[in-house]
Motif scaffolding. Structure first.
Motif, mmCIF file in Angstrom:
data_model
loop_
_atom_site.group_PDB
_atom_site.id
_atom_site.type_symbol
_atom_site.label_atom_id
_atom_site.label_comp_id
_atom_site.label_asym_id
_atom_site.label_seq_id
_atom_site.Cartn_x
_atom_site.Cartn_y
_atom_site.Cartn_z
ATOM 1 N N SER A 72 0.862 -1.180 0.000
ATOM 2 C CA SER A 72 0.000 0.000 0.000
ATOM 3 C C SER A 72 0.894 1.224 0.000
ATOM 4 O O SER A 72 2.028 1.174 0.463
ATOM 5 C CB SER A 72 -0.933 0.008 1.209
ATOM 6 N N ARG A 129 2.208 2.458 -2.548
ATOM 7 C CA ARG A 129 3.218 2.350 -3.608
ATOM 8 C C ARG A 129 2.667 1.448 -4.700
ATOM 9 O O ARG A 129 2.093 0.402 -4.420
ATOM 10 C CB ARG A 129 4.503 1.776 -3.045
ATOM 11 N N THR A 130 2.877 1.860 -5.942
ATOM 12 C CA THR A 130 2.511 1.020 -7.074
ATOM 13 C C THR A 130 3.694 0.122 -7.390
ATOM 14 O O THR A 130 4.689 0.555 -7.959
ATOM 15 C CB THR A 130 2.145 1.874 -8.305
ATOM 16 N N LEU A 131 3.584 -1.138 -7.026
ATOM 17 C CA LEU A 131 4.723 -2.044 -7.129
ATOM 18 C C LEU A 131 5.205 -2.253 -8.549
ATOM 19 O O LEU A 131 6.349 -2.630 -8.761
ATOM 20 C CB LEU A 131 4.377 -3.395 -6.509
ATOM 21 N N SER A 132 4.356 -2.008 -9.519
ATOM 22 C CA SER A 132 4.728 -2.295 -10.905
ATOM 23 C C SER A 132 5.927 -1.485 -11.359
ATOM 24 O O SER A 132 6.543 -1.799 -12.369
ATOM 25 C CB SER A 132 3.539 -2.040 -11.829
ATOM 26 N N ARG A 183 4.844 -12.058 -9.527
ATOM 27 C CA ARG A 183 4.172 -10.824 -9.134
ATOM 28 C C ARG A 183 2.908 -10.646 -9.956
ATOM 29 O O ARG A 183 2.849 -11.071 -11.124
ATOM 30 C CB ARG A 183 5.097 -9.617 -9.279
ATOM 31 N N ASN A 193 1.025 -7.387 -10.760
ATOM 32 C CA ASN A 193 1.039 -5.934 -10.595
ATOM 33 C C ASN A 193 -0.376 -5.355 -10.518
ATOM 34 O O ASN A 193 -0.581 -4.307 -9.897
ATOM 35 C CB ASN A 193 1.830 -5.289 -11.721
ATOM 36 N N ASN A 244 -1.030 -5.526 -7.069
ATOM 37 C CA ASN A 244 0.004 -4.894 -6.234
ATOM 38 C C ASN A 244 0.584 -5.877 -5.222
ATOM 39 O O ASN A 244 0.825 -5.538 -4.057
ATOM 40 C CB ASN A 244 -0.552 -3.662 -5.516
ATOM 41 N N THR A 245 0.829 -7.084 -5.671
ATOM 42 C CA THR A 245 1.245 -8.164 -4.782
ATOM 43 C C THR A 245 2.360 -8.982 -5.420
ATOM 44 O O THR A 245 2.367 -9.196 -6.641
ATOM 45 C CB THR A 245 0.047 -9.085 -4.465
ATOM 46 N N SER A 304 11.139 -3.860 -1.209
ATOM 47 C CA SER A 304 10.939 -3.126 -2.447
ATOM 48 C C SER A 304 12.139 -2.220 -2.698
ATOM 49 O O SER A 304 12.643 -1.571 -1.771
ATOM 50 C CB SER A 304 9.663 -2.282 -2.349
#
Length: 124
Positions: A25, A27-30, A72, A74, A77-78, A98
């Motif tokens: 959360s 943050r956009t992990l992609s 992942r 995206n 977001n996991t 991250s």
């Protein structure tokens, strides 16, 4: 504020499997590389697996190669860590991390955000 939350740990018998999840959360992990690390009691933290921002490349410690798979989603977001053929030496607290880069490293200090960890215990 960036938060990484791991889940999926637990107690499993040798030879069993677990799937760890790391949900983000704030943050956009992609846009970022992700890694999994672990720390066993009395030992230093060690690299387990990592994945590039788009999932195009993955990296593994020799000790888990062929048994663990990092992936992942995206859209969710996991990031995941599928762990198969577990053995007692895999017992540790597992952390996701991250990195503010597209490409991961195997060096924990080069990651910017960490989760709180999830315990994995493998009984013999």
């Amino acid at each position: 504020q960036v938060q990484l939350v791991e889940s999926g740990g637990g107690l499993v018998q040798a030879g069993g499997s677990l799937r760890l999840s790391c949900a983000a959360s704030g943050r956009t992990l992609s846009r970022y590389a992700m890694g999994w690390f672990r720390q066993a009691p009395g030992k230093e933290r060690e690299f387990v697996a990592a994945i590039t921002w788009n999932g195009g490349r993955t990296y593994y410690a020799d000790s888990v190669k062929g048994r663990f798979t990092i992936s992942r989603d995206n859209a969710k977001n996991t990031v995941y860590l599928q762990m198969n053929s577990l053995n007692p030496e895999d017992t540790a607290v597992y952390y996701c991390a991250s990195r503010d880069r597209l490409i991961p490293t195997m060096v924990g200090d080069e990651y910017d955000y960490w989760g709180q960890g999830t315990q994995v215990t493998v009984s013999s």
